[in-house]
Design a protein around this motif. Structure first.
Motif, PDB file in Angstrom:
ATOM      1  N   UNK A 159       0.719  -1.225  -0.043  1.00  0.00           N
ATOM      2  CA  UNK A 159      -0.123  -0.103  -0.050  1.00  0.00           C
ATOM      3  C   UNK A 159       0.813   1.175   0.004  1.00  0.00           C
ATOM      4  N   UNK A 160       0.713   2.369  -0.841  1.00  0.00           N
ATOM      5  CA  UNK A 160       1.466   3.374  -0.890  1.00  0.00           C
ATOM      6  C   UNK A 160       1.619   4.260   0.331  1.00  0.00           C
ATOM      7  N   UNK A 161       0.428   4.171   1.107  1.00  0.00           N
ATOM      8  CA  UNK A 161       0.418   4.792   2.214  1.00  0.00           C
ATOM      9  C   UNK A 161       0.899   4.282   3.479  1.00  0.00           C
ATOM     10  N   UNK A 162       0.267   2.945   3.770  1.00  0.00           N
ATOM     11  CA  UNK A 162       0.812   2.311   5.020  1.00  0.00           C
ATOM     12  C   UNK A 162       1.770   1.412   4.749  1.00  0.00           C
ATOM     13  N   UNK A 163       2.196   1.408   3.453  1.00  0.00           N
ATOM     14  CA  UNK A 163       3.208   0.326   3.198  1.00  0.00           C
ATOM     15  C   UNK A 163       2.954  -1.204   3.729  1.00  0.00           C
ATOM     16  N   UNK A 164       1.794  -1.391   3.832  1.00  0.00           N
ATOM     17  CA  UNK A 164       1.322  -2.783   3.956  1.00  0.00           C
ATOM     18  C   UNK A 164       1.249  -3.710   3.013  1.00  0.00           C
ATOM     19  N   UNK A 165       1.340  -5.033   3.063  1.00  0.00           N
ATOM     20  CA  UNK A 165       1.313  -6.151   2.231  1.00  0.00           C
ATOM     21  C   UNK A 165      -0.042  -6.010   1.815  1.00  0.00           C
ATOM     22  N   UNK A 166      -0.426  -5.961   0.550  1.00  0.00           N
ATOM     23  CA  UNK A 166      -1.877  -6.183  -0.215  1.00  0.00           C
ATOM     24  C   UNK A 166      -2.004  -7.613  -0.658  1.00  0.00           C
ATOM     25  N   UNK A 167      -3.213  -8.006   0.041  1.00  0.00           N
ATOM     26  CA  UNK A 167      -3.533  -9.408  -0.015  1.00  0.00           C
ATOM     27  C   UNK A 167      -4.861  -9.458  -0.930  1.00  0.00           C
ATOM     28  N   UNK A 168      -5.115 -10.669  -1.533  1.00  0.00           N
ATOM     29  CA  UNK A 168      -6.268 -10.847  -2.507  1.00  0.00           C
ATOM     30  C   UNK A 168      -7.430 -11.346  -1.808  1.00  0.00           C
ATOM     31  N   UNK A 169      -8.394 -12.059  -2.335  1.00  0.00           N
ATOM     32  CA  UNK A 169      -9.620 -12.254  -1.331  1.00  0.00           C
ATOM     33  C   UNK A 169      -9.293 -13.810  -0.974  1.00  0.00           C
ATOM     34  N   UNK A 170      -8.383 -14.267  -1.481  1.00  0.00           N
ATOM     35  CA  UNK A 170      -8.066 -15.554  -0.976  1.00  0.00           C
ATOM     36  C   UNK A 170      -7.077 -15.805   0.370  1.00  0.00           C
ATOM     37  N   UNK A 171      -6.454 -14.245   0.686  1.00  0.00           N
ATOM     38  CA  UNK A 171      -5.639 -14.274   1.668  1.00  0.00           C
ATOM     39  C   UNK A 171      -4.330 -14.645   1.039  1.00  0.00           C
ATOM     40  N   UNK A 172      -3.876 -14.436  -0.114  1.00  0.00           N
ATOM     41  CA  UNK A 172      -2.450 -14.575  -0.950  1.00  0.00           C
ATOM     42  C   UNK A 172      -2.063 -13.201  -1.215  1.00  0.00           C
ATOM     43  N   UNK A 173      -0.651 -13.009  -0.852  1.00  0.00           N
ATOM     44  CA  UNK A 173      -0.252 -11.717  -1.131  1.00  0.00           C
ATOM     45  C   UNK A 173      -0.164 -11.458  -2.705  1.00  0.00           C
ATOM     46  N   UNK A 174      -0.534 -10.474  -2.987  1.00  0.00           N
ATOM     47  CA  UNK A 174      -0.346 -10.110  -4.392  1.00  0.00           C
ATOM     48  C   UNK A 174       1.249  -9.577  -4.713  1.00  0.00           C
ATOM     49  N   UNK A 175       1.752  -9.968  -5.870  1.00  0.00           N
ATOM     50  CA  UNK A 175       3.022  -9.640  -6.371  1.00  0.00           C
ATOM     51  C   UNK A 175       3.159  -9.157  -7.730  1.00  0.00           C
ATOM     52  N   UNK A 176       4.222  -8.263  -7.934  1.00  0.00           N
ATOM     53  CA  UNK A 176       4.311  -7.786  -9.161  1.00  0.00           C
ATOM     54  C   UNK A 176       5.183  -8.754 -10.012  1.00  0.00           C
ATOM     55  N   UNK A 177       4.549  -9.602 -10.900  1.00  0.00           N
ATOM     56  CA  UNK A 177       5.113 -10.430 -11.836  1.00  0.00           C
ATOM     57  C   UNK A 177       6.181  -9.797 -12.774  1.00  0.00           C
ATOM     58  N   UNK A 178       7.485 -10.256 -12.645  1.00  0.00           N
ATOM     59  CA  UNK A 178       8.440  -9.803 -13.707  1.00  0.00           C
ATOM     60  C   UNK A 178       9.053  -8.679 -13.347  1.00  0.00           C
ATOM     61  N   UNK A 179       8.987  -7.913 -12.172  1.00  0.00           N
ATOM     62  CA  UNK A 179       9.395  -6.741 -11.681  1.00  0.00           C
ATOM     63  C   UNK A 179      10.536  -7.346 -10.852  1.00  0.00           C
ATOM     64  N   UNK A 180      11.486  -6.443 -10.409  1.00  0.00           N
ATOM     65  CA  UNK A 180      12.554  -6.698  -9.567  1.00  0.00           C
ATOM     66  C   UNK A 180      12.498  -5.402  -8.534  1.00  0.00           C
ATOM     67  N   UNK A 181      13.015  -5.655  -7.499  1.00  0.00           N
ATOM     68  CA  UNK A 181      13.215  -4.598  -6.269  1.00  0.00           C
ATOM     69  C   UNK A 181      14.497  -4.883  -5.507  1.00  0.00           C
ATOM     70  N   UNK A 182      15.104  -3.754  -5.362  1.00  0.00           N
ATOM     71  CA  UNK A 182      16.437  -3.971  -4.619  1.00  0.00           C
ATOM     72  C   UNK A 182      16.064  -3.436  -3.237  1.00  0.00           C
ATOM     73  N   UNK A 183      16.567  -4.174  -2.315  1.00  0.00           N
ATOM     74  CA  UNK A 183      16.058  -3.975  -0.663  1.00  0.00           C
ATOM     75  C   UNK A 183      17.702  -3.666  -0.099  1.00  0.00           C
ATOM     76  N   UNK A 184      17.577  -2.637   0.843  1.00  0.00           N
ATOM     77  CA  UNK A 184      18.847  -2.293   1.384  1.00  0.00           C
ATOM     78  C   UNK A 184      18.797  -2.811   2.821  1.00  0.00           C
ATOM     79  N   UNK A 185      19.520  -2.221   3.792  1.00  0.00           N
ATOM     80  CA  UNK A 185      19.881  -2.540   5.147  1.00  0.00           C
ATOM     81  C   UNK A 185      18.211  -2.189   5.870  1.00  0.00           C
ATOM     82  N   UNK A 186      17.849  -3.292   6.354  1.00  0.00           N
ATOM     83  CA  UNK A 186      16.542  -3.165   7.023  1.00  0.00           C
ATOM     84  C   UNK A 186      16.444  -4.401   8.103  1.00  0.00           C
TER      85      UNK A 186
END
Length: 328
Positions: free
Chosen positions: A72-99
């Motif tokens: 979610x762009x506001x809360x940064x919470x993971x978005x789930x579908x109606x079946x309770x599974x997390x939505x993913x951006x297929x084919x995209x990549x994300x670089x994650x730093x120290x956290x």
């Protein structure tokens, strides 16, 4: 041998551990994180069979995640579908730093393991290619150079091409540089360089070639003495370092009277670098008789021509019946 997912009924997750749970009735996969003890139902399976550790990224490290989850762009919470599974951006990549340590949601993949950030020192450079653009309005396929000292933070749109180590130029040394494309040389007060053009860099210190330059070779100076000089020929018409105008094909001798050391420019070619002189003692003084400036190959050719001419002349005298006249 590891157990199959169907053979494991209970999983015990420690802190900073996770496992994926497949629901065959809903055909969905959800994430379980520790600390937790979970007993599966008959229609559920653990994927994989063993718990996995969270991804830990220390300071000055990063990793690349394939198919990252949607947040979610506001809360940064993971978005789930109606079946309770997390939505993913297929084919995209994300670089994650120290956290904080984090798990991988179903569908996410660790494309690049935790890697140290590239530290760029003052004598190291590298080239980048931008895939779609940066704040400096880069276009796809553009290349640029980042000079140190700095800490490079990678972008998902940018690929690192190479790191370049500085070449140290010492006294009495020079680098022959060639331009790989047309560009403006800021080291030479904005001089316009053409592709294929060559020049020398003889300033002592660390030299880092620009992305439009390549180092052809390193040259060492020839030390000139009273008994050694250099025979030079001009490739093209130019004005040499001594302010003399030279035409293509001209040859001249460079002695220690003009310079103590000599490095040929890109317009010059060294024919040979040795000559000798002889002296005769007369009445307590030395007198220079002459210079022998012909290369050894020319002297050998001259001797061979003399022998051939002598042989031909003897054969001619012998054919005429006058062999004895030549010896007299």
């Amino acid at each position: 041998m590891s157990a199959s997912p169907a053979a494991i009924a209970v999983v015990r997750l420690k802190p900073n551990q996770y496992i994926h749970l497949l629901d065959n009735n809903a055909n969905s996969t959800k994430l379980l994180t520790g600390p937790l003890t979970y007993t599966r139902m008959d229609h559920e399976y653990f994927i994989p069979a063993a718990p996995q550790n969270f991804i830990c990224i220390p300071p000055q490290r990063y990793c690349v995640v394939q198919n990252p989850v949607v947040r979610d762009p506001v809360t940064n919470a993971v978005v789930f579908d109606v079946y309770g599974q997390a939505k993913v951006r297929i084919g995209d990549r994300e670089i994650r730093f120290s956290q904080d340590p984090f798990p991988l949601y179903p569908g996410e993949e660790l494309q690049q393991d935790v890697t140290r950030l590239l530290a760029v020192t003052s004598n190291r450079d590298f080239d980048d290619v931008d895939a779609d653009g940066t704040p400096v309005q880069r276009r796809a396929g553009d290349m640029w150079m980042i000079r140190g000292p700095t800490m490079y933070i990678p972008r998902i749109e940018v690929d690192t091409i190479d790191t370049i180590q500085a070449t140290v130029v010492r006294a009495s040394e020079a680098l022959k540089i060639r331009a790989t494309a047309d560009f403006k040389d800021n080291r030479a007060s904005g001089l316009q360089r053409r592709a294929g053009e060559e020049w020398l860099v003889d300033k002592p210190g660390a030299f880092i070639p620009d992305m439009n330059e390549e180092i052809v070779e390193k040259l060492s100076a020839e030390i000139l003495t009273d008994r050694q000089a250099i025979y030079v020929s001009a490739r093209v018409s130019f004005v040499d370092r001594f302010g003399k105008s030279r035409n293509a094909g001209d040859t001249w001798l460079v002695t220690n009277a003009e310079t103590e050391s000599f490095i040929p420019s890109v317009e010059e070619v060294v024919c040979f670098s040795n000559y000798c002189w002889s002296a005769a003692v007369r009445r307590g003084r030395k007198r220079i008789r002459g210079w022998s400036v012909l290369p050894w190959s020319a002297r050998v050719a001259k001797r061979v021509m003399h022998l051939l001419f002598t042989t031909w002349r003897n054969i001619a005298w012998w054919s005429a019946g006058r062999v004895g006249a030549f010896s007299a």
